[in-house]
Design an enzyme around this catalytic site. Structure first.
Site, short mmCIF file in Angstrom:
data_model
loop_
_atom_site.label_atom_id
_atom_site.label_comp_id
_atom_site.label_asym_id
_atom_site.label_seq_id
_atom_site.Cartn_x
_atom_site.Cartn_y
_atom_site.Cartn_z
N ARG A 197 1.49 -8.11 13.85
CA ARG A 197 0.86 -7.14 12.94
C ARG A 197 -0.24 -7.81 12.13
O ARG A 197 -1.29 -7.21 11.90
CB ARG A 197 1.93 -6.49 12.05
CG ARG A 197 2.68 -5.42 12.82
CD ARG A 197 4.07 -5.20 12.30
NE ARG A 197 4.11 -4.62 10.98
CZ ARG A 197 5.17 -4.74 10.17
NH1 ARG A 197 6.24 -5.42 10.56
NH2 ARG A 197 5.16 -4.19 9.00
N LYS A 216 0.82 -1.22 0.00
CA LYS A 216 0.00 0.00 0.00
C LYS A 216 0.85 1.27 0.00
O LYS A 216 0.50 2.24 -0.66
CB LYS A 216 -1.03 0.00 1.13
CG LYS A 216 -0.49 -0.14 2.53
CD LYS A 216 -1.64 -0.29 3.52
CE LYS A 216 -1.19 -0.38 4.96
NZ LYS A 216 0.11 -1.00 5.26
N ARG A 225 12.22 -6.91 3.11
CA ARG A 225 12.24 -5.44 3.16
C ARG A 225 13.22 -4.95 4.22
O ARG A 225 13.89 -3.93 4.04
CB ARG A 225 10.81 -4.97 3.46
CG ARG A 225 10.56 -3.52 3.32
CD ARG A 225 9.08 -3.22 3.36
NE ARG A 225 8.51 -3.39 4.70
CZ ARG A 225 7.27 -3.06 5.01
NH1 ARG A 225 6.46 -2.56 4.09
NH2 ARG A 225 6.81 -3.21 6.23
N ARG A 232 -7.01 2.54 10.45
CA ARG A 232 -6.69 1.13 10.64
C ARG A 232 -7.68 0.46 11.59
O ARG A 232 -7.57 -0.73 11.84
CB ARG A 232 -5.30 1.00 11.22
CG ARG A 232 -4.24 0.51 10.22
CD ARG A 232 -2.94 0.42 10.99
NE ARG A 232 -1.91 -0.34 10.38
CZ ARG A 232 -0.94 0.18 9.64
NH1 ARG A 232 -0.94 1.44 9.34
NH2 ARG A 232 0.03 -0.60 9.19
N ARG A 265 12.83 -3.64 7.35
CA ARG A 265 12.59 -2.47 8.19
C ARG A 265 12.73 -2.91 9.65
O ARG A 265 12.60 -4.09 9.95
CB ARG A 265 11.18 -1.93 7.91
CG ARG A 265 11.01 -0.47 8.18
CD ARG A 265 9.68 0.02 7.65
NE ARG A 265 8.56 -0.47 8.43
CZ ARG A 265 7.30 -0.38 8.03
NH1 ARG A 265 7.01 0.15 6.86
NH2 ARG A 265 6.33 -0.81 8.80
P1 AMP Z 1 3.04 1.00 8.27
O1 AMP Z 1 4.19 1.90 7.84
O2 AMP Z 1 1.72 1.45 7.71
O3 AMP Z 1 3.33 -0.46 8.01
O4 AMP Z 1 2.92 1.16 9.85
C1 AMP Z 1 3.99 0.75 10.73
C2 AMP Z 1 3.47 0.71 12.16
O5 AMP Z 1 3.04 2.00 12.58
C3 AMP Z 1 2.28 -0.20 12.40
O6 AMP Z 1 2.66 -1.56 12.60
C4 AMP Z 1 1.67 0.41 13.65
O7 AMP Z 1 2.40 0.06 14.81
C5 AMP Z 1 1.89 1.92 13.42
N1 AMP Z 1 0.74 2.54 12.71
C6 AMP Z 1 0.76 3.10 11.46
N2 AMP Z 1 -0.45 3.60 11.15
C7 AMP Z 1 -1.25 3.37 12.21
C8 AMP Z 1 -2.62 3.61 12.48
N3 AMP Z 1 -3.42 4.23 11.59
N4 AMP Z 1 -3.11 3.22 13.69
C9 AMP Z 1 -2.33 2.60 14.59
N5 AMP Z 1 -1.04 2.32 14.40
C10 AMP Z 1 -0.48 2.69 13.21
#
Ligand code: AMP
Length: 186
Positions: A140, A13, A127, A88, A129
């Site tokens: 997750r 995404k 990846r 989310r 990270r």
């Molecule tokens: P992402 O970069 O979208 O994979 O997000 C990495 C991490 O950031 C996630 O595993 C969550 O811990 C946190 N995170 C990102 N967006 C949200 C959200 N909308 N609500 C809660 N936690 C978030």
């Protein structure tokens, strides 16, 4: 144009939202990136968020909403915005509806990227990270199934959901995403 991207960890995404943002010249709002930036900057909010991110858990809604509101009010979001990784949870989706309604803005489209779980794990591990390790990935996925998947029904009921096959190369997926956007917005 306002578009939400939903997808499990590793579904692409972020990549697709970035491509769409470049293609249409509209702002890309990634809560994951904003939370990582806040952590790198050493802010109190970033430090509070980090303990959740590092454990593979969702950051509490109040922290996430605080970073989203700041950004939504920015001038680059006035013409449109791609929400990547937000909302989310259903409460976050309701909060977004409220934020947009207060500003006379509408959500045009929700894109749900679908990729089988065995492929997702491989993508995440390659990846590399900081939060891409076996234990965190498992958490997750669990939180995604429990808290984020209900969003699909929430948006389906509103008639703005498009489910897209996220398998294939980023360019192949982008063609599908572009088509969905063109048919929804035109
Ligand atoms: P992402 O970069 O979208 O994979 O997000 C990495 C991490 O950031 C996630 O595993 C969550 O811990 C946190 N995170 C990102 N967006 C949200 C959200 N909308 N609500 C809660 N936690 C978030």
């Amino acid at each position: 144009m306002r578009i939400v991207f939903i997808g499990p960890p590793g579904s692409g995404k972020g990549t697709q939202a970035q491509r769409l943002s470049d293609h249409f010249g509209i702002a890309h709002l990634s809560t994951g990136e904003m939370l990582r930036d806040a952590q790198a900057a050493g802010s109190e909010l970033g430090q509070r968020a980090a303990q959740y991110v590092d454990a593979g858990r969702l950051v509490p809604d109040d922290i996430v909403l605080a970073v989203v509101v700041q950004r939504l009010l920015g001038p680059d979001c006035a013409a449109g915005c791609l929400f990547d990784g937000f909302p989310r949870t259903v409460p976050q989706a309701k909060a977004l509806d409220k934020l947009l309604a207060e500003r006379g803005m509408a959500l045009d489209l929700v894109i749900a990227l679908e990729v089988p779980e065995n492929q997702l794990k491989q993508r995440l591990l390659s990846r590399g990270r900081r939060d891409d390790n076996e234990a965190t990935i498992k958490e997750r996925f669990r939180h995604h199934r429990k808290l984020t998947e209900p969003l699909i029904d929430y948006y389906r009921g509103r008639g703005i959901l498009r489910e897209i096959n996220g398998e294939g190369t980023p360019s192949e997926v982008f063609e599908r995403v572009k088509q969905a956007v063109q048919s929804a917005v035109v």
